[in-house]
Design a protein around this motif. Structure first.
Motif, PDB file in Angstrom:
ATOM      1  N   ARG A  15      32.402 -27.279  52.841  1.00 52.69           N
ATOM      2  CA  ARG A  15      33.242 -26.456  53.821  1.00 52.69           C
ATOM      3  C   ARG A  15      34.038 -25.476  52.893  1.00 52.69           C
ATOM      4  O   ARG A  15      34.120 -24.371  53.085  1.00 52.69           O
ATOM      5  CB  ARG A  15      33.854 -27.124  54.931  1.00 52.69           C
ATOM      6  CG  ARG A  15      34.501 -26.192  56.023  1.00 52.69           C
ATOM      7  CD  ARG A  15      35.244 -27.012  56.810  1.00 52.69           C
ATOM      8  NE  ARG A  15      36.652 -27.569  56.276  1.00 52.69           N
ATOM      9  CZ  ARG A  15      37.573 -27.953  56.932  1.00 52.69           C
ATOM     10  NH1 ARG A  15      37.513 -28.348  58.273  1.00 52.69           N
ATOM     11  NH2 ARG A  15      38.786 -28.390  56.327  1.00 52.69           N
ATOM     12  N   ASP A  16      34.707 -26.193  51.992  1.00 52.15           N
ATOM     13  CA  ASP A  16      35.976 -25.609  51.041  1.00 52.15           C
ATOM     14  C   ASP A  16      35.198 -24.490  50.361  1.00 52.15           C
ATOM     15  O   ASP A  16      35.549 -23.323  50.004  1.00 52.15           O
ATOM     16  CB  ASP A  16      36.577 -26.403  49.951  1.00 52.15           C
ATOM     17  CG  ASP A  16      37.552 -27.338  50.974  1.00 52.15           C
ATOM     18  OD1 ASP A  16      38.012 -26.900  51.867  1.00 52.15           O
ATOM     19  OD2 ASP A  16      37.690 -28.425  50.490  1.00 52.15           O
ATOM     20  N   GLU A  32      34.172 -21.527  52.582  1.00 49.13           N
ATOM     21  CA  GLU A  32      35.467 -20.818  52.644  1.00 49.13           C
ATOM     22  C   GLU A  32      35.710 -19.766  51.524  1.00 49.13           C
ATOM     23  O   GLU A  32      36.032 -18.649  51.660  1.00 49.13           O
ATOM     24  CB  GLU A  32      36.637 -21.567  53.062  1.00 49.13           C
ATOM     25  CG  GLU A  32      36.904 -22.404  54.404  1.00 49.13           C
ATOM     26  CD  GLU A  32      37.970 -22.972  54.381  1.00 49.13           C
ATOM     27  OE1 GLU A  32      39.220 -22.593  53.768  1.00 49.13           O
ATOM     28  OE2 GLU A  32      38.170 -23.896  55.395  1.00 49.13           O
ATOM     29  N   VAL A  83      42.413 -22.530  49.911  1.00 46.62           N
ATOM     30  CA  VAL A  83      41.634 -23.280  50.236  1.00 46.62           C
ATOM     31  C   VAL A  83      41.466 -24.663  49.715  1.00 46.62           C
ATOM     32  O   VAL A  83      41.769 -24.843  48.289  1.00 46.62           O
ATOM     33  CB  VAL A  83      40.227 -22.606  49.740  1.00 46.62           C
ATOM     34  CG1 VAL A  83      38.780 -23.493  49.862  1.00 46.62           C
ATOM     35  CG2 VAL A  83      39.976 -21.406  50.435  1.00 46.62           C
ATOM     36  N   ARG A  92      34.676 -19.175  60.477  1.00 47.75           N
ATOM     37  CA  ARG A  92      35.755 -19.907  60.008  1.00 47.75           C
ATOM     38  C   ARG A  92      37.064 -19.704  60.318  1.00 47.75           C
ATOM     39  O   ARG A  92      37.976 -20.083  59.846  1.00 47.75           O
ATOM     40  CB  ARG A  92      35.585 -19.725  58.237  1.00 47.75           C
ATOM     41  CG  ARG A  92      34.298 -19.916  57.873  1.00 47.75           C
ATOM     42  CD  ARG A  92      33.981 -19.876  56.331  1.00 47.75           C
ATOM     43  NE  ARG A  92      32.753 -20.142  55.722  1.00 47.75           N
ATOM     44  CZ  ARG A  92      32.361 -21.347  55.827  1.00 47.75           C
ATOM     45  NH1 ARG A  92      33.190 -22.428  55.995  1.00 47.75           N
ATOM     46  NH2 ARG A  92      30.929 -21.650  55.444  1.00 47.75           N
ATOM     47  N   GLU A 120      39.651 -22.734  61.002  1.00 53.25           N
ATOM     48  CA  GLU A 120      39.596 -23.722  60.025  1.00 53.25           C
ATOM     49  C   GLU A 120      40.938 -23.508  58.888  1.00 53.25           C
ATOM     50  O   GLU A 120      40.940 -24.214  57.857  1.00 53.25           O
ATOM     51  CB  GLU A 120      38.382 -23.629  58.847  1.00 53.25           C
ATOM     52  CG  GLU A 120      37.341 -23.776  59.461  1.00 53.25           C
ATOM     53  CD  GLU A 120      35.963 -23.642  58.746  1.00 53.25           C
ATOM     54  OE1 GLU A 120      35.973 -23.393  57.317  1.00 53.25           O
ATOM     55  OE2 GLU A 120      34.665 -23.717  59.201  1.00 53.25           O
ATOM     56  N   LEU A 174      43.207 -18.542  57.344  1.00 53.04           N
ATOM     57  CA  LEU A 174      41.912 -17.877  57.847  1.00 53.04           C
ATOM     58  C   LEU A 174      42.108 -17.036  59.061  1.00 53.04           C
ATOM     59  O   LEU A 174      41.650 -16.108  59.385  1.00 53.04           O
ATOM     60  CB  LEU A 174      40.895 -18.582  57.959  1.00 53.04           C
ATOM     61  CG  LEU A 174      40.281 -19.223  56.578  1.00 53.04           C
ATOM     62  CD1 LEU A 174      39.083 -20.758  56.714  1.00 53.04           C
ATOM     63  CD2 LEU A 174      39.466 -18.013  55.968  1.00 53.04           C
TER      64      LEU A 174
END
Length: 209
Positions: A17-18, A21, A72, A137, A140, A144
């Motif tokens: 996920r990171d 991002e 992030v 995103r 998140e 963001l």
């Protein structure tokens, strides 16, 4: 001392996920830098305060995306700190644009309506692409959410520039362009304040946890 160190280090090693991002933010960062350069150049040539404001807004967006890349994978506190920096940056650029509007009003520059319309439409289309990249995103992290607010503000500003470009062509006056410049200033300052509010809420939530 120990707490500050923890805030500056990633919470965990970057996961999928990171990495996603970072990839999204890198894309929109590059896109907004290109927008700022292109729209700013046309704004200078066409003597358009509205387009110069849009270029400054894109440059501010790029700054937000750059600092968001730093956030992030880090703690909520670190993300709130980045969002706060983004808000301060946006407010500072809004004040700078206000000064430019006043300067152009005093100088009496005549904007080119068709250049305003075409450039704003192209810029808006590119902003739609950025929104599509950010949409999955935007929840998140506060950093963001700040990015989403910036890009949404761009859409509003570009819609106003299109309308003012039409008005400039119909009236032959620079007043509509100066007015939309003031509107963009308001949008920019409001967006900066909203980001600061979200950063404060995120920090309070982190402190209470």
């Amino acid at each position: 001392m120990g707490t500050e160190r923890e805030d500056d280090e990633p919470e965990v090693p970057l996961d999928a996920r990171d990495a996603g991002e970072r990839r999204t933010l890198a894309w929109v960062l590059c896109i907004n830098l290109a927008q700022a350069l292109g729209v700013g150049t046309v704004g200078l040539v066409a003597s358009s305060t509205g387009l110069m404001g849009a270029a400054l807004d894109n440059l501010a967006d790029a700054g937000v995306y750059a600092v968001s890349l730093y956030a992030v994978g880090r703690t909520v506190t670190a993300k709130a700190r980045v969002a706060r920096l983004s808000g301060v940056l946006l407010i500072a650029l809004g004040i700078g644009l206000l000064v430019e509007v006043i300067r152009r009003f005093s100088a009496g520059a005549d904007p080119v309506g068709i250049a305003m319309i075409v450039t704003a439409l192209v810029n808006a289309a590119v902003n739609v692409l950025c929104l599509r990249l950010l949409r999955p995103r935007r929840e998140e992290g506060v950093h963001l959410k700040a990015s989403w607010i910036f890009t949404t503000n761009d859409m509003l500003a570009n819609a106003g520039i299109v309308l003012s470009g039409v008005a400039v062509m119909l009236t032959g006056s620079a007043v509509p362009d100066l007015l939309i410049g003031l509107v963009v200033v308001g949008i920019v300052l409001h967006g900066g304040w909203e980001i600061l509010e979200q950063a404060r809420e995120a920090r309070r939530a982190a402190d209470a946890a």
